[in-house]
Design a protein around this motif. Sequence first.
Motif, short mmCIF file in Angstrom:
data_model
loop_
_atom_site.label_atom_id
_atom_site.label_comp_id
_atom_site.label_asym_id
_atom_site.label_seq_id
_atom_site.Cartn_x
_atom_site.Cartn_y
_atom_site.Cartn_z
N SER A 1 7.84 -13.89 -0.31
CA SER A 1 7.39 -14.43 0.97
C SER A 1 8.46 -15.33 1.54
CB SER A 1 6.07 -15.20 0.81
OG SER A 1 6.24 -16.32 -0.04
N THR B 1 0.85 -10.31 4.83
CA THR B 1 1.70 -9.68 3.82
C THR B 1 1.86 -8.21 4.20
OG1 THR B 1 1.03 -11.18 2.06
CG2 THR B 1 1.91 -9.04 1.39
N GLY C 1 9.48 -14.12 8.74
CA GLY C 1 8.82 -15.31 8.24
C GLY C 1 9.60 -16.59 8.46
N ASP D 1 3.68 -18.27 7.01
CA ASP D 1 4.49 -17.49 6.07
C ASP D 1 4.24 -15.99 6.24
OD1 ASP D 1 4.93 -20.04 5.20
OD2 ASP D 1 4.32 -19.69 3.12
N GLY E 1 4.82 -12.34 4.07
CA GLY E 1 5.12 -11.81 2.75
C GLY E 1 5.39 -10.32 2.77
#
Length: 449
Positions: A11, A395, A412, A418, A420
């Motif tokens: 990440s 993600t 990111g 964030d 991932g």
Amino acid sequence: MSGHGNPIPMSSAKCGPLTGTANVPGDKSISHRALILGAMAVGETRITGLLEGEDVLDTARAMRAFGAEVTDHGGGAWSVHGVGVGGFAEPENVIDCGNSGTGVRLIMGAMATSPITVTFTGDASLNMRPMARVTDPLALFGAQTVGRVGGRLPMTIVGARDPVPVRYTVPVPSAQVKSAVLLAGLNAPGQTVVIEREATRDHSERMLAGFGAVVTSEDTDEGRVITLTGQPELTPQTITVPRDPSSAAFAVCAALIVPGSDVLVPNIGLNPTRAGLFTTLREMGADLSYENERLEGGEPVADLRARFSQDLKGIEVDPARAASMIDEYPILSVVAAFATGATIMRGVAELRVKESDRIDAMATGLRANGVEVEEGEDWWIVHGRGHGAVPGGATCASHLDHRIAMSFLILGMAANADVGVDDGGPIATSFPIFEPLMAGLGANISRGA
């Protein structure tokens, strides 16, 4: 799961300014070709700056299997004692090309006009990629092929015992197909001619000429006509591999979207058939400059400086530029997410048959991170949200594709939450120092679910 082991979740978090010098690895395309042509020359070729990612190391192992003496001297310095054109020995075992479409297709071409039988395989991603685009023209030389349904690996090629030269028009722009045909033509008598309607990267033509082959290129009404005279004795060379513009793209694009960034990427190859991304970024308003422009080994080289660019604008990318930046569309789409307005990319059907379906992979991941994307069979549109307005937080699936994984990790660094990837392991195939290099600039990449 990764083709080289268990999945490695990664990440990337929003970071401060990226600053410093990014010494990216050697050019992957040139590294492959240096090893293969070194193996087909008579005598010792010396290479410095070789990319030591898994893709290129798989090609080095393949050249050893064909009888060349390939030695790693450390620090990117390698030597290859070649066996000459037509001198390949039959390998004792299956040739595993890992994740490398370039490696397997070029090696197929290099061996297809020698009277040897070779079986090729790769990782899960490579074994799903179509090979008929290469094996069809190789059959014209007299090579025979047996593979899985759909022309997929594992595949066995029986090289032509009495090869004949061919004249072949490449149906879709592909430097890999062009190069495979030219490499096959080395051991065929007479002249092999390749016609490409749209010019693609010309590393093979430049390097063939450097090794002493007679190769000419002419722009005609048919397109670019490349003519190779077969059965030369290639002479060994000393090759300095410029740094890879496709790898440089990640540090450059990260600098453009992270506030306050100022990154220098030295010694980058700027072959005009490879530099389309940098032209496109400048059209979008990127603060990107070339310093110390020069020639090294016949290839144009410069130092790139990239600075944060707050007022990026969406544009329609010239479709004629696609061949010169086909591998860079995933990271371009990340920059487009931080631009204002729509970035339109057309004529990019080739992205559907790369290590993954890159249009689908990037579109799906960008949507999950709050960016609107439209797509068709050979086009896609990213509707940019502007600086500071990309939500992030998802993600994404990397699909065993190194460029998809790296692109989302760059996303990111400037998104509000964030981002991932489920598996960053494939990054090692082309950019084994990606994590420490980006960390050295100030990025915040972590491993683990």
